[in-house]
Design a protein around this motif. Structure first.
Motif, PDB file in Angstrom:
ATOM      1  N   ARG A 207       0.827  -1.200   0.000  1.00 27.47           N
ATOM      2  CA  ARG A 207       0.000   0.000   0.000  1.00 27.47           C
ATOM      3  C   ARG A 207       0.859   1.246   0.000  1.00 27.47           C
ATOM      4  O   ARG A 207       1.914   1.292   0.627  1.00 27.47           O
ATOM      5  N   GLY A 208       0.378   2.263  -0.714  1.00 30.17           N
ATOM      6  CA  GLY A 208       1.033   3.552  -0.726  1.00 30.17           C
ATOM      7  C   GLY A 208       0.094   4.614  -0.207  1.00 30.17           C
ATOM      8  O   GLY A 208      -0.992   4.324   0.312  1.00 30.17           O
ATOM      9  N   ARG A 209       0.500   5.858  -0.344  1.00 29.20           N
ATOM     10  CA  ARG A 209      -0.308   6.976   0.143  1.00 29.20           C
ATOM     11  C   ARG A 209      -1.605   7.098  -0.642  1.00 29.20           C
ATOM     12  O   ARG A 209      -1.682   6.758  -1.809  1.00 29.20           O
ATOM     13  N   MET A 210      -2.660   7.576   0.034  1.00 29.92           N
ATOM     14  CA  MET A 210      -3.972   7.829  -0.560  1.00 29.92           C
ATOM     15  C   MET A 210      -4.588   6.555  -1.150  1.00 29.92           C
ATOM     16  O   MET A 210      -5.305   6.588  -2.149  1.00 29.92           O
ATOM     17  N   GLY A 211      -4.263   5.391  -0.520  1.00 34.09           N
ATOM     18  CA  GLY A 211      -4.879   4.137  -0.902  1.00 34.09           C
ATOM     19  C   GLY A 211      -4.333   3.498  -2.162  1.00 34.09           C
ATOM     20  O   GLY A 211      -4.847   2.486  -2.639  1.00 34.09           O
ATOM     21  N   ARG A 212      -3.263   4.062  -2.713  1.00 32.88           N
ATOM     22  CA  ARG A 212      -2.697   3.492  -3.937  1.00 32.88           C
ATOM     23  C   ARG A 212      -1.963   2.186  -3.633  1.00 32.88           C
ATOM     24  O   ARG A 212      -1.484   1.959  -2.535  1.00 32.88           O
ATOM     25  N   SER A 213      -1.851   1.335  -4.650  1.00 36.45           N
ATOM     26  CA  SER A 213      -1.063   0.115  -4.495  1.00 36.45           C
ATOM     27  C   SER A 213       0.414   0.452  -4.677  1.00 36.45           C
ATOM     28  O   SER A 213       0.772   1.436  -5.322  1.00 36.45           O
ATOM     29  N   PHE A 214       1.273  -0.353  -4.048  1.00 36.14           N
ATOM     30  CA  PHE A 214       2.717  -0.180  -4.184  1.00 36.14           C
ATOM     31  C   PHE A 214       3.279  -1.493  -4.697  1.00 36.14           C
ATOM     32  O   PHE A 214       3.235  -2.518  -4.008  1.00 36.14           O
ATOM     33  N   LEU A 215       3.773  -1.492  -5.931  1.00 41.98           N
ATOM     34  CA  LEU A 215       4.290  -2.703  -6.561  1.00 41.98           C
ATOM     35  C   LEU A 215       5.475  -3.234  -5.763  1.00 41.98           C
ATOM     36  O   LEU A 215       6.435  -2.507  -5.513  1.00 41.98           O
ATOM     37  N   SER A 216       5.394  -4.512  -5.359  1.00 39.96           N
ATOM     38  CA  SER A 216       6.386  -5.060  -4.416  1.00 39.96           C
ATOM     39  C   SER A 216       6.854  -6.444  -4.842  1.00 39.96           C
ATOM     40  O   SER A 216       6.609  -7.445  -4.166  1.00 39.96           O
ATOM     41  N   PRO A 217       7.547  -6.565  -5.990  1.00 38.50           N
ATOM     42  CA  PRO A 217       7.966  -7.888  -6.467  1.00 38.50           C
ATOM     43  C   PRO A 217       9.085  -8.485  -5.634  1.00 38.50           C
ATOM     44  O   PRO A 217       9.919  -7.771  -5.063  1.00 38.50           O
ATOM     45  N   GLY A 218       9.130  -9.807  -5.558  1.00 43.03           N
ATOM     46  CA  GLY A 218      10.159 -10.503  -4.798  1.00 43.03           C
ATOM     47  C   GLY A 218      11.541 -10.318  -5.405  1.00 43.03           C
ATOM     48  O   GLY A 218      11.707 -10.222  -6.627  1.00 43.03           O
ATOM     49  N   GLY A 219      12.542 -10.240  -4.533  1.00 46.54           N
ATOM     50  CA  GLY A 219      13.926 -10.155  -4.971  1.00 46.54           C
ATOM     51  C   GLY A 219      14.344  -8.813  -5.527  1.00 46.54           C
ATOM     52  O   GLY A 219      15.477  -8.661  -6.000  1.00 46.54           O
ATOM     53  N   MET A 220      13.475  -7.823  -5.476  1.00 41.01           N
ATOM     54  CA  MET A 220      13.732  -6.562  -6.155  1.00 41.01           C
ATOM     55  C   MET A 220      13.874  -5.354  -5.237  1.00 41.01           C
ATOM     56  O   MET A 220      14.553  -4.386  -5.593  1.00 41.01           O
ATOM     57  N   GLY A 221      13.199  -5.361  -4.102  1.00 38.41           N
ATOM     58  CA  GLY A 221      13.154  -4.151  -3.292  1.00 38.41           C
ATOM     59  C   GLY A 221      13.243  -4.416  -1.810  1.00 38.41           C
ATOM     60  O   GLY A 221      13.415  -5.558  -1.367  1.00 38.41           O
ATOM     61  N   ILE A 222      13.109  -3.340  -1.046  1.00 39.85           N
ATOM     62  CA  ILE A 222      12.988  -3.418   0.412  1.00 39.85           C
ATOM     63  C   ILE A 222      11.584  -2.989   0.772  1.00 39.85           C
ATOM     64  O   ILE A 222      11.121  -1.920   0.365  1.00 39.85           O
ATOM     65  N   TYR A 223      10.903  -3.832   1.526  1.00 42.97           N
ATOM     66  CA  TYR A 223       9.555  -3.546   1.994  1.00 42.97           C
ATOM     67  C   TYR A 223       9.576  -3.774   3.501  1.00 42.97           C
ATOM     68  O   TYR A 223       9.642  -4.924   3.960  1.00 42.97           O
ATOM     69  N   MET A 224       9.547  -2.716   4.259  1.00 46.51           N
ATOM     70  CA  MET A 224       9.828  -2.793   5.691  1.00 46.51           C
ATOM     71  C   MET A 224       8.930  -1.852   6.466  1.00 46.51           C
ATOM     72  O   MET A 224       8.633  -0.747   6.013  1.00 46.51           O
TER      73      MET A 224
END
Length: 268
Positions: free
Chosen positions: A57-74
Motif C-alpha cells: 500500500r502507498g499513500r492515498m490508498g494506492r497500491s505499491f508494486l512489491s515484487p520478490g527479490g527486487m526491493g525493500i519492503y519494511m
C-alpha cells in the motif's frame, strides 16, 4: 533463521532493535501486519521485513508494486508517548532517515518529493507510508506505523511500461548490484536514531528535510478532488506542512491533497 535475516542481523551486530527483526518471504502488506501486531501489544522497535508484498500500500490508498527479490519492503512499530500534534512531522523525519540510510549503504543521497517520495533525477526510487493509532480515552498516540519501500534491483525493463519513465532503482542509479540486506540494516539504524530524536530534535529534523526537499521552489499543482490550484512551493512549516504561494499571492500550509511538481512524473 533464513539467510536474509541472518545477514541483516550480522550487519546490525548488537544493535538494540536486532532482536525484534522479523523476516517474511511474502505478506500482504508489512504495514497491515504491523498494525495487527501493534494492536496485540508488539513493542516499539518491532521491525517487519518482507521479500515480497502481495498487496503493498502507498499513500492515498494506492497500491505499491512489491515484487520478490527486487526491493525493500519494511515497517517499524513505534510507540511515542505524545499527542498526535507533536509528531505531525513523522513522515518528514522518516524520509530524512531513509535518505541517510541510502547514503550510508550506497553512497548517493536521494531527494524527497513532499511529502513521502524518495526520488532521483525526476524518477521515483521509493515511498513512505506512516500511520497512527490513537488511544480512544486519552487521544494520545497508541502506536505509529512507519513503512518504507525502496526499489533496489530492478532494471528499466522490470518496471511496467506505464511507469517506466517515472521509476528507477538503486541498481540503475549506481550501476552495480545492490546489497538489500546492508541497506535494510542501515534503514533500521537510521530509524532507531530518528525515533530517539523525533521529539527533542524536531527543529533540526525539519531543517534537514528542507535541505533534501526537491519540491521547494518548484511550480506545483494541488489536487483536491475536482479542484486543482497552481502555486509555488516556498517552505516547510514546523509541522511538516508544505507552505505554498498561489497565483493570486495568497499563501497556505498544505497538509492534504495530491501535490504534483511541474516536470516530475509526467506533469507538464
Amino acid at each position: 533463521m533464513n539467510e536474509p535475516i541472518q545477514r541483516i542481523k550480522a550487519y546490525l551486530g548488537n544493535h538494540p532493535w536486532s532482536s525484534t527483526v522479523q523476516y517474511f518471504d511474502v505478506v500482504d502488506s508489512t504495514n497491515t501486519l504491523a498494525k495487527e501486531l501493534a494492536a496485540q501489544g508488539a513493542p516499539g522497535g518491532t521491525v517487519l521485513i518482507a521479500d515480497r508484498q502481495s498487496a503493498g500500500r502507498g499513500r492515498m490508498g494506492r497500491s505499491f508494486l512489491s515484487p520478490g527479490g527486487m526491493g525493500i519492503y519494511m515497517t517499524v512499530i513505534l510507540r511515542p508517548n505524545c499527542m498526535p500534534s507533536e509528531i505531525m512531522h513523522l513522515t518528514c523525519a522518516t524520509a530524512v532517515a531513509a535518505c541517510d540510510a541510502v547514503q550510508a549503504a550506497l553512497g548517493f543521497r536521494p531527494a524527497i518529493k513532499w511529502t513521502n517520495d524518495l526520488i532521483w533525477k525526476n524518477q521515483k526510487l521509493g515511498g513512505i507510508l506512516t500511520e497512527l493509532s490513537l488511544n480512544p480515552k486519552t487521544f494520545r498516540v497508541e502506536y505509529a506505523i512507519v513503512g518504507i519501500g525502496i526499489n533496489c534491483c530492478q532494471t528499466e525493463m522490470d518496471f511496467d511500461a506505464s511507469i517506466r519513465s517515472m521509476a528507477c532503482s538503486a541498481q540503475m542509479i549506481t550501476g552495480t548490484a545492490v546489497d538489500r540486506d546492508l541497506l535494510t540494516s542501515e534503514l533500521i539504524k537510521a530509524l532507531y536514531t530518528m525515533d530517539a530524536e523525533l521529539l527533542p530534535r524536531k527543529a533540526g529534523i525539519l531543517d534537514r528535510y528542507r535541505q533534501d526537499c526537491f519540491t521547494l521552489g518548484k511550480e506545483i499543482s494541488i489536487v483536491r478532488g475536482e479542484d486543482i490550484r497552481h502555486a509555488t512551493a516556498t517552505d516547510i512549516d514546523d509541522q511538516g506542512a508544505l507552505v505554498v504561494t498561489y497565483e493570486d499571492g495568497t499563501t497556505e500550509a498544505v497538509n492534504s491533497g495530491e501535490v504534483s511538481i511541474r516536470g516530475l512524473y509526467g506533469y507538464v
